[in-house]
Design an enzyme around this catalytic site. Structure first.
Site, PDB file in Angstrom:
ATOM      1  N   ARG A 174     -10.091  -9.268 -13.025  1.00  0.00           N
ATOM      2  CA  ARG A 174      -8.668  -8.808 -13.672  1.00  0.00           C
ATOM      3  C   ARG A 174      -7.885 -10.064 -13.809  1.00  0.00           C
ATOM      4  N   ARG A 175      -6.801  -9.822 -14.414  1.00  0.00           N
ATOM      5  CA  ARG A 175      -5.731 -10.760 -14.675  1.00  0.00           C
ATOM      6  C   ARG A 175      -6.353 -12.096 -15.182  1.00  0.00           C
ATOM      7  N   HIS A 182       0.916  -1.213  -0.005  1.00  0.00           N
ATOM      8  CA  HIS A 182      -0.126  -0.039  -0.025  1.00  0.00           C
ATOM      9  C   HIS A 182       0.801   1.232   0.143  1.00  0.00           C
ATOM     10  N   HIS A 207      -9.067   1.452 -11.480  1.00  0.00           N
ATOM     11  CA  HIS A 207      -8.654   2.522 -10.378  1.00  0.00           C
ATOM     12  C   HIS A 207      -7.108   2.864 -10.667  1.00  0.00           C
ATOM     13  N   PHE A 208      -6.370   1.647 -10.859  1.00  0.00           N
ATOM     14  CA  PHE A 208      -4.964   2.076 -10.623  1.00  0.00           C
ATOM     15  C   PHE A 208      -4.291   2.552 -11.983  1.00  0.00           C
ATOM     16  N   HIS A 209      -4.928   2.751 -12.997  1.00  0.00           N
ATOM     17  CA  HIS A 209      -4.434   3.604 -14.302  1.00  0.00           C
ATOM     18  C   HIS A 209      -4.765   4.707 -14.336  1.00  0.00           C
ATOM     19  N   TYR A 224       1.981   5.401  -2.394  1.00  0.00           N
ATOM     20  CA  TYR A 224       2.338   6.892  -2.070  1.00  0.00           C
ATOM     21  C   TYR A 224       3.892   7.204  -2.152  1.00  0.00           C
TER      22      TYR A 224
HETATM   23 FE1  HAS Z   1      -5.449   2.494  -4.461  1.00  0.00          FE
HETATM   24  C1  HAS Z   1      -5.715  -0.961  -4.871  1.00  0.00           C
HETATM   25  C2  HAS Z   1      -7.672   2.178  -1.923  1.00  0.00           C
HETATM   26  C3  HAS Z   1      -4.732   5.804  -3.808  1.00  0.00           C
HETATM   27  C4  HAS Z   1      -2.732   2.371  -6.839  1.00  0.00           C
HETATM   28  N1  HAS Z   1      -4.519   0.976  -5.866  1.00  0.00           N
HETATM   29  C5  HAS Z   1      -4.741  -0.456  -5.793  1.00  0.00           C
HETATM   30  C6  HAS Z   1      -3.639  -0.973  -6.597  1.00  0.00           C
HETATM   31  C7  HAS Z   1      -2.917  -0.011  -7.183  1.00  0.00           C
HETATM   32  C8  HAS Z   1      -3.319   1.156  -6.415  1.00  0.00           C
HETATM   33  C9  HAS Z   1      -1.818  -0.170  -8.172  1.00  0.00           C
HETATM   34  O1  HAS Z   1      -8.750   0.279  -0.127  1.00  0.00           O
HETATM   35  C10 HAS Z   1      -3.867  -2.535  -7.069  1.00  0.00           C
HETATM   36  C11 HAS Z   1      -2.951  -3.574  -6.183  1.00  0.00           C
HETATM   37  C12 HAS Z   1      -3.024  -4.797  -6.937  1.00  0.00           C
HETATM   38  O2  HAS Z   1      -2.480  -5.129  -7.894  1.00  0.00           O
HETATM   39  O3  HAS Z   1      -4.100  -5.625  -6.030  1.00  0.00           O
HETATM   40  N2  HAS Z   1      -5.924   3.547  -3.136  1.00  0.00           N
HETATM   41  C13 HAS Z   1      -7.038   3.444  -2.092  1.00  0.00           C
HETATM   42  C14 HAS Z   1      -7.257   4.600  -1.532  1.00  0.00           C
HETATM   43  C15 HAS Z   1      -6.630   5.467  -1.843  1.00  0.00           C
HETATM   44  C16 HAS Z   1      -5.805   5.239  -3.186  1.00  0.00           C
HETATM   45  C17 HAS Z   1      -8.119   4.847  -0.278  1.00  0.00           C
HETATM   46  N3  HAS Z   1      -4.047   3.710  -5.103  1.00  0.00           N
HETATM   47  C18 HAS Z   1      -4.038   5.021  -4.835  1.00  0.00           C
HETATM   48  C19 HAS Z   1      -2.899   5.753  -5.370  1.00  0.00           C
HETATM   49  C20 HAS Z   1      -2.508   4.656  -6.129  1.00  0.00           C
HETATM   50  C21 HAS Z   1      -3.020   3.700  -6.124  1.00  0.00           C
HETATM   51  C22 HAS Z   1      -2.521   7.340  -5.354  1.00  0.00           C
HETATM   52  C23 HAS Z   1      -0.951   4.978  -7.046  1.00  0.00           C
HETATM   53  C24 HAS Z   1      -0.369   6.159  -7.331  1.00  0.00           C
HETATM   54  N4  HAS Z   1      -6.354   0.950  -3.675  1.00  0.00           N
HETATM   55  C25 HAS Z   1      -7.300   0.897  -2.639  1.00  0.00           C
HETATM   56  C26 HAS Z   1      -7.696  -0.458  -2.253  1.00  0.00           C
HETATM   57  C27 HAS Z   1      -7.242  -1.197  -3.250  1.00  0.00           C
HETATM   58  C28 HAS Z   1      -6.252  -0.250  -3.985  1.00  0.00           C
HETATM   59  C29 HAS Z   1      -8.716  -0.623  -1.246  1.00  0.00           C
HETATM   60  C30 HAS Z   1      -7.311  -2.756  -3.111  1.00  0.00           C
HETATM   61  C31 HAS Z   1      -8.374  -3.023  -4.273  1.00  0.00           C
HETATM   62  C32 HAS Z   1      -8.646  -4.698  -4.175  1.00  0.00           C
HETATM   63  O4  HAS Z   1      -9.782  -4.870  -3.788  1.00  0.00           O
HETATM   64  O5  HAS Z   1      -7.805  -5.267  -4.592  1.00  0.00           O
HETATM   65  C33 HAS Z   1      -6.502   6.894  -1.445  1.00  0.00           C
HETATM   66  O6  HAS Z   1      -5.008   7.419  -1.215  1.00  0.00           O
HETATM   67  C34 HAS Z   1      -6.917   8.128  -2.503  1.00  0.00           C
HETATM   68  C35 HAS Z   1      -7.039   9.665  -1.959  1.00  0.00           C
HETATM   69  C36 HAS Z   1      -7.285  10.509  -2.684  1.00  0.00           C
HETATM   70  C37 HAS Z   1      -8.207  11.696  -2.897  1.00  0.00           C
HETATM   71  C38 HAS Z   1      -8.253  12.500  -4.055  1.00  0.00           C
HETATM   72  C39 HAS Z   1      -7.652  13.843  -3.938  1.00  0.00           C
HETATM   73  C40 HAS Z   1      -7.444  14.487  -5.420  1.00  0.00           C
HETATM   74  C41 HAS Z   1      -6.701  15.316  -5.701  1.00  0.00           C
HETATM   75  C42 HAS Z   1      -6.428  16.038  -7.077  1.00  0.00           C
HETATM   76  C43 HAS Z   1      -7.288  17.320  -7.144  1.00  0.00           C
HETATM   77  C44 HAS Z   1      -7.588  17.759  -8.335  1.00  0.00           C
HETATM   78  C45 HAS Z   1      -7.430  19.192  -8.689  1.00  0.00           C
HETATM   79  C46 HAS Z   1      -7.603  19.617 -10.152  1.00  0.00           C
HETATM   80  C47 HAS Z   1      -7.060  20.398  -7.624  1.00  0.00           C
HETATM   81  C48 HAS Z   1      -9.213  11.751  -2.063  1.00  0.00           C
HETATM   82  C49 HAS Z   1      -5.336  15.446  -4.784  1.00  0.00           C
HETATM   83  C50 HAS Z   1      -8.372  20.823 -10.200  1.00  0.00           C
HETATM   84  C51 HAS Z   1      -8.310  21.293 -11.917  1.00  0.00           C
HETATM   85  C52 HAS Z   1      -9.237  21.879 -12.211  1.00  0.00           C
HETATM   86  C53 HAS Z   1      -9.009  22.111 -13.747  1.00  0.00           C
HETATM   87  C54 HAS Z   1     -10.395  22.374 -11.652  1.00  0.00           C
HETATM   88  C1  HEM Z   2      -2.594  -3.962 -15.916  1.00  0.00           C
HETATM   89  C2  HEM Z   2      -3.398  -1.831 -19.826  1.00  0.00           C
HETATM   90  C3  HEM Z   2      -0.171   1.671 -18.901  1.00  0.00           C
HETATM   91  C4  HEM Z   2       0.564  -0.350 -14.492  1.00  0.00           C
HETATM   92  C5  HEM Z   2      -2.920  -3.441 -16.954  1.00  0.00           C
HETATM   93  C6  HEM Z   2      -4.204  -4.175 -17.605  1.00  0.00           C
HETATM   94  C7  HEM Z   2      -4.591  -3.295 -18.645  1.00  0.00           C
HETATM   95  C8  HEM Z   2      -3.720  -2.494 -18.941  1.00  0.00           C
HETATM   96  C9  HEM Z   2      -5.785  -3.767 -19.688  1.00  0.00           C
HETATM   97  C10 HEM Z   2      -5.131  -5.321 -17.122  1.00  0.00           C
HETATM   98  C11 HEM Z   2      -4.558  -6.727 -17.343  1.00  0.00           C
HETATM   99  C12 HEM Z   2      -5.211  -7.741 -16.478  1.00  0.00           C
HETATM  100  O1  HEM Z   2      -5.900  -7.448 -15.288  1.00  0.00           O
HETATM  101  O2  HEM Z   2      -5.330  -8.652 -16.944  1.00  0.00           O
HETATM  102  C13 HEM Z   2      -2.498  -0.441 -20.368  1.00  0.00           C
HETATM  103  C14 HEM Z   2      -2.340   0.214 -21.379  1.00  0.00           C
HETATM  104  C15 HEM Z   2      -1.462   1.194 -20.997  1.00  0.00           C
HETATM  105  C16 HEM Z   2      -0.919   1.112 -19.537  1.00  0.00           C
HETATM  106  C17 HEM Z   2      -3.279   0.230 -22.470  1.00  0.00           C
HETATM  107  C18 HEM Z   2      -1.082   2.339 -21.769  1.00  0.00           C
HETATM  108  C19 HEM Z   2      -0.762   2.155 -22.890  1.00  0.00           C
HETATM  109  C20 HEM Z   2       0.477   1.507 -17.546  1.00  0.00           C
HETATM  110  C21 HEM Z   2       1.124   2.470 -16.909  1.00  0.00           C
HETATM  111  C22 HEM Z   2       1.096   1.916 -15.542  1.00  0.00           C
HETATM  112  C23 HEM Z   2       0.450   0.325 -15.711  1.00  0.00           C
HETATM  113  C24 HEM Z   2       1.599   3.717 -17.165  1.00  0.00           C
HETATM  114  C25 HEM Z   2       1.956   2.389 -14.229  1.00  0.00           C
HETATM  115  C26 HEM Z   2       2.832   3.276 -14.339  1.00  0.00           C
HETATM  116  C27 HEM Z   2      -0.100  -1.367 -14.705  1.00  0.00           C
HETATM  117  C28 HEM Z   2      -0.126  -2.491 -13.303  1.00  0.00           C
HETATM  118  C29 HEM Z   2      -0.884  -3.542 -13.913  1.00  0.00           C
HETATM  119  C30 HEM Z   2      -1.460  -3.113 -15.231  1.00  0.00           C
HETATM  120  C31 HEM Z   2       0.528  -2.449 -12.211  1.00  0.00           C
HETATM  121  C32 HEM Z   2      -1.191  -4.844 -13.133  1.00  0.00           C
HETATM  122  C33 HEM Z   2      -0.487  -5.899 -13.502  1.00  0.00           C
HETATM  123  C34 HEM Z   2      -0.950  -7.198 -12.724  1.00  0.00           C
HETATM  124  O3  HEM Z   2      -2.371  -7.279 -12.476  1.00  0.00           O
HETATM  125  O4  HEM Z   2      -0.376  -7.955 -12.440  1.00  0.00           O
HETATM  126  N1  HEM Z   2      -2.612  -2.581 -18.029  1.00  0.00           N
HETATM  127  N2  HEM Z   2      -1.761  -0.055 -18.986  1.00  0.00           N
HETATM  128  N3  HEM Z   2      -0.038   0.404 -16.757  1.00  0.00           N
HETATM  129  N4  HEM Z   2      -0.919  -1.965 -15.737  1.00  0.00           N
HETATM  130 FE1  HEM Z   2      -1.254  -1.228 -17.337  1.00  0.00          FE
HETATM  131 CU    CU Z   3      -3.581   0.197  -0.727  1.00  0.00          CU
END
Ligand code: HAS
Ligand code: HEM
Ligand code: CU
Length: 576
Positions: A456-457, A242, A393-395, A246
């Site tokens: 997924r996967r 997790h 979510h994570f893309h 960050y």
């Molecule tokens: Fe996540 C699964 C919960 C944030 C990445 N997350 C994943 C996985 C990845 C990932 C890679 O609770 C998959 C892992 C796997 O392969 O199994 N995630 C959260 C929560 C947050 C969160 C509560 N995740 C992230 C971030 C990631 C990331 C950051 C990567 C960089 N996530 C989960 C949970 C799972 C999970 C479960 C497990 C799911 C499962 O069942 O397997 C929080 O940190 C999010 C807080 C964020 C906010 C948004 C704030 C918004 C901002 C932008 C403001 C925009 C502005 C623009 C100001 C509250 C800061 C204004 C512009 C104008 C033009 C007006």
């Molecule tokens: C998995 C597409 C770019 C990180 C996947 C999956 C798809 C996908 C369809 C799901 C596969 C599955 O669950 O079977 C793409 C496309 C991209 C892109 C079209 C852009 C051309 C990225 C980037 C990141 C990323 C920029 C991170 C920097 C991951 C990760 C997984 C994943 C961590 C999970 C692998 C796993 O489940 O083991 N991607 N992706 N991808 N992608 Fe991407």
């Molecule tokens: Cu997490």
């Protein structure tokens, strides 16, 4: 034989021209290596997107000799994609970015030998892990859950890579401690503060993964132990897994707080709030990993619930960031004549690809963050867990909030580090818009499929299609497939700009492209005596790190203890 002694990490004696040039070069190597990894990783993504559109490209890939060896199966490709994008790209970029910025902000002369040593060590780790990955001896996905078993060479390479990142952390943290000694009573400059907080968080976060890999996986894969406990390994993995998200996000936050406001023509809203956000991340990032294990047996739901509440708490600094950065952007738009509740948005500097890419990355993170809160909710998790919703979510978190920010940052960072001018600048803008559009389409397609129950996967384009046809998900499938094509075009445009820039001749003194450091609307006093209570209380980062470690042990030891007591040795399996 004895190993050569490590060079000392650095002295706080001011950056002279030679060491600044040297530091830029190390940072440049890290950043370029990062983007080479991303290039390979991202080229595989569209194949996976087509898979989720029901189109199986893998038989065609298998006919191309070179590709047949490295993308021999859907899962070998998926492992490479996850490892290169999520683990290698992010770690290399951050090691350069958050080595360079804090040392520069503190004006500390680093040991360049030490910095190069960590770079080469990280590269050796990467190349070591690459061998089994490319030979299909480590097709275990980027989470490498046992009992899926990889060659020991993979785990060793990964361990060396992570160890190298901890040495980068050490170099920055020690430089900061040295600076504190020579600057008593002074407030750490905000960019250095954010960098040091991120590295301290990563050190505590990495303890789980290091224990898993060194204590369980390496001995097991070497045949020294008969089996490994999958539940204990997963729990240690998510201790790191997790907070690693960050470690991917905070380097982008550094830019959103410190540089983006200036690029937009405005000021950082409040230095104190920026510090508070990073202090909260330091304390609350790690003790939340069980939100990835709601479905795992033999962990009490009481502990899962405690981790859930802590997860909601760690969303707070992101919410702080959202409002704080929105205020900074509004300030910038006002300075450019923008008015109205939302009308100001049009007045941002949308011609600037670096600013635009980062603002779009932030917009994607509004949805990514909201989805994260859904995932974290114990009651919703069973609906989305292990479905296509999760890659959705994570893309838009790591794949856009992080990746698109890093891409946009390179539009000024690479000229700054190299003295080269950005080439094909007119392609930079469409590259970031297409990435954003592609990932939004991808997110809609994948979240939607996930809600319909698509796993997924899963190499589902090779499976019998009857069940998927019955789901009536033609629309989200098509969106996912189209998104893969849009993202491919975006990536090609971006890498064209980057490669042309890197290959162009050096034109300027690198300082001609300055670091876009923003002023603050509410700055902090440079001395602790004059600073606000908020700044004074968030300044002792080592004490905050101590609190973080304590909290982490408090919510993990009662979970891990019983697992060790009831250790289940399970033999390894090779699936693909
Ligand atoms: Fe996540 C699964 C919960 C944030 C990445 N997350 C994943 C996985 C990845 C990932 C890679 O609770 C998959 C892992 C796997 O392969 O199994 N995630 C959260 C929560 C947050 C969160 C509560 N995740 C992230 C971030 C990631 C990331 C950051 C990567 C960089 N996530 C989960 C949970 C799972 C999970 C479960 C497990 C799911 C499962 O069942 O397997 C929080 O940190 C999010 C807080 C964020 C906010 C948004 C704030 C918004 C901002 C932008 C403001 C925009 C502005 C623009 C100001 C509250 C800061 C204004 C512009 C104008 C033009 C007006
Ligand atoms: C998995 C597409 C770019 C990180 C996947 C999956 C798809 C996908 C369809 C799901 C596969 C599955 O669950 O079977 C793409 C496309 C991209 C892109 C079209 C852009 C051309 C990225 C980037 C990141 C990323 C920029 C991170 C920097 C991951 C990760 C997984 C994943 C961590 C999970 C692998 C796993 O489940 O083991 N991607 N992706 N991808 N992608 Fe991407
Ligand atoms: Cu997490």
């Amino acid at each position: 034989t004895t190993l050569p002694a490590l060079p000392a990490p650095g002295t706080p004696s001011g950056l002279d021209t030679a060491s600044l040039t040297g530091l830029k070069r190390v940072a440049q190597y890290y950043v370029v290596t990062a983007f080479l990894a991303l290039l390979i990783g991202v080229l595989i993504g569209p194949l996976q997107a087509l898979n989720y559109a029901g189109i199986d490209a893998y038989p065609a890939v298998a006919r191309i000799p070179l590709l047949r060896n490295i993308i021999g199966s859907y899962y070998q490709g998926l492992t490479l994609h996850g490892v290169l994008n999520a683990l290698v790209f992010t770690q290399f970029f951050t090691s350069g970015w958050l080595l360079y910025l804090p040392l520069r902000a503190l004006d500390v002369r680093p040991s360049l030998n030490f910095a190069w040593f960590t770079y080469w060590m990280m590269l050796v780790g990467l190349l070591t892990a690459a061998v089994p990955l490319l030979r299909n001896d480590a097709t275990v996905l980027y989470t490498f859950y046992p009992p899926m078993e990889a060659s020991p060479v993979f785990y060793i390479g990964a361990a060396v890579m992570v160890a190298a990142s901890l040495l980068v952390a050490g170099q920055v943290i020690l430089a900061w401690i040295g600076w504190k000694r020579t600057h008593p009573g002074q407030v750490t400059p905000v960019v250095a503060y954010m960098g040091v907080a991120t590295w301290l968080m990563w050190v505590i976060a990495a303890l789980g993964l290091v224990t898993e890999v060194v204590g369980l996986l390496i001995p097991w894969s070497l045949g020294l132990t008969a089996g490994v406990d999958p539940l204990l390994a997963r729990t240690l993995f998510w201790w790191t897994g997790h907070p690693i998200v960050y470690f991917w996000l905070l380097p982008a936050y550094v830019s959103w707080y410190a540089f983006l406001p200036r690029q937009a023509g405005g000021r950082l809203a409040s230095e104190g709030l920026a510090r508070l956000a990073f202090a909260l991340f330091l304390v609350f990032s790690v003790p939340v990993g069980l939100h990835h294990q709601y479905a795992d047996p033999n962990i009490s739901s009481a502990w899962k619930t405690i981790h859930m509440f802590l997860t909601f708490l760690v969303a707070v600094p992101s919410l702080l960031t959202a409002f704080s950065v929105a205020a900074a952007l509004e300030d910038a738009a006002h300075a450019r004549g923008g008015r109205g509740v939302l009308g100001w948005v049009r007045f941002l500097n949308w011609r600037d690809a670096s600013m635009t890419g980062q603002v779009l990355a932030m917009v994607s993170f509004i949805f990514g963050g909201a989805g994260g809160i859904v995932n974290a909710s114990y009651a919703f998790a069973p609906i989305v867990h292990n479905t296509a919703w999760i890659p959705g979510h994570f893309h838009i978190t790591v794949g856009t909030a992080t990746t698109l920010s890093f891409m946009a940052i390179t539009f000024w960072l690479v000229p700054h580090l190299t003295g080269k001018r950005l080439q094909s600048p007119r392609l930079a803008l469409p590259s970031v818009w297409l990435w954003f559009a592609g990932m939004m389409l991808f997110a809609v397609g994948m979240h939607w499929q996930g809600l319909a129950g698509v796993p997924r996967r899963s190499h589902l384009s090779a499976a019998s299609q009857g069940v998927y046809d019955a789901m009536q998900i033609a629309v989200p499938r098509a969106l996912t497939g189209i998104s893969g094509v849009v993202l491919l075009i975006a990536a090609l445009l971006y890498f064209w700009v980057l490669l042309r820039t890197l290959l162009s001749p050096r034109m300027d003194d690198p300082e001609a492209t300055a670091i876009p450091t923003s002023d603050a609307i509410s700055p902090s006093s440079p001395t602790l005596a004059g600073a606000s209570a908020l700044v004074r209380r968030t300044e002792p980062l080592l004490a905050l790190a101590g609190a973080a470690l304590l909290l982490t042990l408090l919510v993990y030891l009662p979970v891990i203890g019983p697992m060790i007591a009831a250790y289940q040795a399970v033999p390894g399996h090779r699936l693909w």
